[in-house]
Scaffold this motif. Structure first.
Motif, short mmCIF file in Angstrom:
data_model
loop_
_atom_site.label_atom_id
_atom_site.label_comp_id
_atom_site.label_asym_id
_atom_site.label_seq_id
_atom_site.Cartn_x
_atom_site.Cartn_y
_atom_site.Cartn_z
N GLY A 302 33.92 -48.53 2.16
CA GLY A 302 33.16 -48.54 0.91
C GLY A 302 31.68 -48.78 1.13
N ILE A 303 31.34 -49.75 1.96
CA ILE A 303 29.93 -50.05 2.16
C ILE A 303 29.23 -48.93 2.93
N HIS A 304 29.95 -48.27 3.86
CA HIS A 304 29.37 -47.12 4.57
C HIS A 304 29.16 -45.95 3.62
N PHE A 306 28.75 -45.94 0.24
CA PHE A 306 27.70 -46.16 -0.75
C PHE A 306 26.31 -46.26 -0.13
N GLN A 307 26.25 -46.66 1.16
CA GLN A 307 24.94 -46.69 1.80
C GLN A 307 24.29 -45.31 1.78
N GLN A 308 25.08 -44.28 2.01
CA GLN A 308 24.52 -42.92 2.06
C GLN A 308 24.60 -42.20 0.72
N ALA A 309 25.66 -42.47 -0.07
CA ALA A 309 25.82 -41.76 -1.34
C ALA A 309 24.75 -42.13 -2.35
N SER A 310 24.08 -43.26 -2.13
CA SER A 310 23.01 -43.66 -3.04
C SER A 310 21.73 -42.86 -2.83
N GLY A 311 21.73 -41.93 -1.86
CA GLY A 311 20.66 -40.96 -1.74
C GLY A 311 19.49 -41.34 -0.86
N ILE A 312 19.67 -42.32 0.03
CA ILE A 312 18.53 -42.74 0.86
C ILE A 312 18.04 -41.61 1.76
N ASP A 313 18.96 -40.76 2.26
CA ASP A 313 18.52 -39.66 3.13
C ASP A 313 17.71 -38.63 2.37
N SER A 314 18.02 -38.43 1.10
CA SER A 314 17.22 -37.50 0.31
C SER A 314 15.80 -38.01 0.14
N VAL A 315 15.65 -39.33 0.01
CA VAL A 315 14.32 -39.92 -0.13
C VAL A 315 13.56 -39.84 1.18
N VAL A 316 14.23 -40.20 2.29
CA VAL A 316 13.55 -40.28 3.58
C VAL A 316 13.38 -38.90 4.22
N LEU A 317 14.47 -38.13 4.26
CA LEU A 317 14.46 -36.85 4.97
C LEU A 317 13.62 -35.80 4.24
N TYR A 318 13.64 -35.86 2.93
CA TYR A 318 12.91 -34.86 2.14
C TYR A 318 11.69 -35.45 1.45
N SER A 319 11.19 -36.57 1.96
CA SER A 319 10.03 -37.20 1.32
C SER A 319 8.83 -36.26 1.22
N PRO A 320 8.54 -35.40 2.23
CA PRO A 320 7.43 -34.45 2.04
C PRO A 320 7.67 -33.51 0.87
N ARG A 321 8.93 -33.05 0.70
CA ARG A 321 9.25 -32.18 -0.43
C ARG A 321 9.08 -32.92 -1.77
N VAL A 322 9.53 -34.18 -1.78
CA VAL A 322 9.41 -34.98 -3.01
C VAL A 322 7.94 -35.19 -3.35
N LEU A 440 35.62 -45.18 12.35
CA LEU A 440 35.93 -44.59 11.05
C LEU A 440 34.79 -44.82 10.06
N GLY A 441 34.23 -46.04 10.08
CA GLY A 441 33.11 -46.34 9.19
C GLY A 441 31.90 -45.46 9.47
N VAL A 442 31.56 -45.34 10.75
CA VAL A 442 30.43 -44.49 11.12
C VAL A 442 30.72 -43.04 10.79
N GLY A 443 31.98 -42.62 10.97
CA GLY A 443 32.35 -41.24 10.64
C GLY A 443 32.13 -40.93 9.17
N LEU A 444 32.61 -41.82 8.29
CA LEU A 444 32.40 -41.62 6.86
C LEU A 444 30.92 -41.69 6.52
N ASN A 445 30.20 -42.57 7.16
CA ASN A 445 28.76 -42.69 6.95
C ASN A 445 28.06 -41.38 7.25
N ARG A 446 28.41 -40.78 8.37
CA ARG A 446 27.76 -39.53 8.79
C ARG A 446 28.18 -38.35 7.91
N VAL A 447 29.46 -38.30 7.51
CA VAL A 447 29.90 -37.22 6.63
C VAL A 447 29.16 -37.29 5.31
#
Length: 542
Positions: A302-304, A306-322, A440-447
Motif C-alpha cells: 500500500g505505501i509503495h 500510493f507513493q507513486q500513484a499520488s503523481g510525484i513522477d509526473s511533477v518531477v519527470l515532466y516539470s519542464p512540460r508543466v 514485491l514492494g519495489v516491483g509494485l512501486n516501479r509498475v
C-alpha cells in the motif's frame, strides 16, 4: 562485574524518548561506522535519481533530435520503471545468494553499461536498449539499498540511516537537473548524449567504494557465519550488550537456537511437506499468509503504491512540460527553474532524515500526504486558470501559484512519503520473508511509477493538465486515509520486534532450528544470551 551482569540480565525500561524496552538512544560517536555503511549502500539510489532528473530535460532535446512523438517520449521516460522490475525481483534471489554487498556492486556495473549505451545511442531503438539495461541496474539498486541499510542499522537510528536512499535519489535528481542545464548550451546532437553518458561515472565510483563495506550481519547469520556477523554488530552497536542482544534476536529470527554458538554453524532452511524453501516463502507470504503476514504485506504494498500513484513522477519527470504549460517557454529558464525543484527536494529530504527517529513514521507520513494533496489541488487550480486565459493574456498570480505548488509538492513528498516508504517497507518484514517482500514492494512501486510516467501526457490531453493534478490530489487523499487507519508506528523497534507489533508470533517460520516456545520464554532466552555474551566480553577486557 556483578552490577554489570545484573544490568545486562534485566529488561531495560522504556527510555525517556519513548523507545521500546531494550533500545537505548545511541551517542553520535557510536553511529559513525553504520553511518558510513548506510551512505555507501544508499549511493546506489543516486543512479535512479540521476536518470529521473536528466531524462526530464534531455527528453526535450531527444524529441527534437530524433523526431519522436509524445507517445514515444512517454514510453522512453516511463519504460525504465517496468524494466527495473526484472532487476528488483532478480535482486531478491541474488542478494540471498551472493550477499547484499556484492549485489550492490552488481547494480552499479549493470547501470554503467546502460548509461554507456544511452550516451552512444544513434537512434530510438538503441536508446531503448540502453534504457532496458539501465532499468535492470536501477531495479537492483532500489531493492538492495534499503534492505542492506536496515539490516546493518540499530533500531535507535534505523529511521535516520534507512532514509538515506531517498536522500541520494533526490541528490541524483538534482545532479540530473544540473547536468541538463550545463550541457543544454552544446550542440543538439552532443548535448543530450553527454547528459545521459555522464551517468556512468557515479556507478564506477560506487562500485569501487562498496568494496570496503562489510556484509549485512543478518545475511551472515542466515549463512551461519556467526563470528563475521558478531564483528559487524560490534562496529555498528553502541555497546557490547546491544551487539549481543541484536545477535541473539537475529539468531532467533533465523531459527538458530540461542545456545548454538561458534564461528561458523550449520543452518537449515525451514522445510514443509510438499515443497522447499523457495516455495515455502512464496506460500507463507502470498499464497496462504497468516493474518499478521498479510497485514505486513498489504502495508508494504500500500505505501509503495500510493507513493507513486499520488503523481510525484509526473511533477518531477515532466516539470519542464508543466512549467511550459504555466507560461515559461525559454529552455534555459525552464531548466533553471527545474533546478529549483531539485534543490527543494534535496533540502526537504534532510528534514525527514533528522526527524524520522524523533517524531516517528506516522506523524511525518500523514503530514506529508496531506500537504501533497493540498498542493496538488493548488497546482491543478493554477494550471486550469492559465489554460482558460491562455488565448487572452498571461495570469502572473496563477503562474506563481503553479511554481509554489510544485515546490510544495516535492517538499511535502520529501519530508515523509518519499523516504518513509523505503524505511517502513524494509523494516516490517520478518527476516526470512524480507528479500521477497521488499522485491514485491519495489516491483509494485516501479509498475505504478511506469504507468504514471507513460500516461501523463495522454492523460493531460484527455482531461487537461489541471484535471490530471486534481486526480492525483484525490489519490493522495485516499492514501492519507489508508495510512491513518492501517499503518502502525514502528519507531524504535528492532526488526525482530516487528512480529509482536503485527501479530507474527514466530519470525523464523514454523520449523527450522528454533523450537516452539512461549513469547515470554523466547524473550528470556534472548536476554539471557545477551547477558552472557556481554559479561564474557567484559571479562576479556578486564
Amino acid at each position: 562485574m556483578a552490577e554489570q551482569h545484573k544490568e545486562a540480565t534485566n529488561t531495560p525500561a522504556a527510555s525517556d524518548d519513548g523507545l521500546p524496552n531494550g533500545v537505548a538512544p545511541r551517542k553520535k560517536t557510536n553511529v559513525r561506522f553504520a553511518f558510513a555503511c548506510a551512505i555507501l549502500a544508499s549511493m546506489t539510489s543516486i543512479l535512479l535519481g540521476y536518470d529521473i532528473g536528466v531524462m526530464s530535460g534531455a527528453a526535450l532535446f531527444i524529441k527534437e533530435d530524433l523526431k519522436i512523438t509524445d507517445v514515444e517520449v512517454e514510453v522512453l521516460l516511463g519504460i525504465l520503471n517496468l524494466y527495473s522490475l526484472i532487476g528488483s525481483f532478480a535482486a531478491g534471489r541474488t542478494s540471498d545468494w551472493i550477499g547484499r554487498r556484492l549485489t550492490i556492486i552488481l547494480a552499479a556495473v549493470i547501470f554503467f553499461v546502460g548509461a554507456f549505451m544511452m550516451g552512444f545511442s544513434v537512434n530510438y531503438p538503441m536508446l531503448m536498449a540502453g534504457r532496458f539495461v539501465a532499468g535492470i541496474g536501477v531495479g537492483y539498486a532500489l531493492m538492495i539499498a534499503p534492505v542492506y541499510t536496515a539490516e546493518v542499522s540499530p533500531a535507535s537510528s534505523r529511521g535516520f540511516l534507512t532514509s538515506f536512499p531517498e536522500v541520494f535519489i533526490n541528490l541524483g535528481i538534482l545532479l540530473g537537473y544540473v547536468s541538463n542545464y550545463a550541457f543544454s548550451h552544446l550542440s543538439l546532437k552532443l548535448g543530450w548524449r553527454l547528459m545521459l553518458g555522464v551517468g556512468a561515472a557515479p556507478s564506477v565510483v560506487l562500485a569501487l567504494m562498496v568494496l570496503g563495506m562489510p556484509e549485512s550481519p543478518r545475511w551472515l547469520v542466515m549463512k551461519g557465519r556467526l563470528a563475521d556477523a558478531r564483528a559487524v554488530l560490534d562496529k555498528t552497536s553502541a555497546s557490547p550488550e546491544e551487539a549481543a542482544l541484536r545477535l541473539a534476536e537475529i539468531k532467533a529470527a533465523a531459527g538458530i537456537p540461542a545456545d548454538l554458538d561458534g564461528d561458523v554453524v550449520a543452518t537449515a532452511a525451514p522445510k514443509r511437506a510438499g515443497g522447499g524453501e523457495e516455495r515455502d516463502v512464496w506460500k507463507e507470504l502470498i499464497l496462504s499468509p497468516a493474518p499478521g503476514v498479510r497485514r505486513v504485506l498489504l502495508s508494504a504494498l500500500g505505501i509503495h503504491f500510493f507513493q507513486q500513484a499520488s503523481g510525484i513522477d509526473s511533477v518531477v519527470l515532466y516539470s519542464p512540460r508543466v512549467f511550459q504549460s504555466a507560461g515559461i517557454t525559454d529552455k534555459s529558464k525552464l531548466l533553471g527553474t527545474t533546478c529549483a525543484v531539485g534543490v527543494a527536494k534535496t533540502l526537504f529530504i534532510l528534514v525527514a532524515t533528522f526527524t524520522l527517529d524523533r517524531f516517528g513514521r506516522r506523524p511525518l507520513l500523514l503530514a506529508s500526504t496531506g500537504g501533497m494533496a493540498a498542493c496538488l489541488v493548488g497546482l491543478g487550480m493554477g494550471l486550469t486558470v492559465i489554460g482558460h486565459h491562455q488565448q487572452q493574456h498571461r495570469v502572473p498570480w496563477a503562474v506563481g501559484v503553479c511554481i509554489a505548488s510544485i515546490l510544495g509538492v516535492v517538499g511535502f513528498f520529501s519530508i515523509g512519503l518519499g523516504p518513509i516508504t523505503w524505511v517502513y517497507s524494509s523494516e516490517i518484514f520478518p527476516l526470512h520473508l524480507r528479500a521477497l517482500g521488499c522485491a514485491l514492494g519495489v516491483g509494485l512501486n516501479r509498475v505504478t511509477s511506469g504507468v504514471i510516467s507513460m500516461t501523463f501526457l495522454s492523460l493531460s490531453k484527455g482531461i487537461t493538465i489541471g484535471g490530471s493534478f486534481f486526480l492525483y490530489a484525490g489519490v493522495a487523499s485516499i492514501a492519507w486515509v489508508f495510512f491513518f487507519t492501517y499503518l502502525p508506528e514502528t519507531r524504535g523497534r528492532t526488526l525482530e520486534q516487528m512480529g509482536e507489533l503485527f501479530g507474527i508470533p514466530n519470525m523464523a517460520g514454523d520449523d527450522g532450528y528454533q523450537q516452539q516456545q512461549s513469547p515470554e520464554k523466547e524473550k528470556d532466552n534472548v536476554i539471557e544470551m545477551a547477558s552472557t555474551t556481554a559479561t564474557t566480553s567484559d571479562v576479556k577486557k578486564e
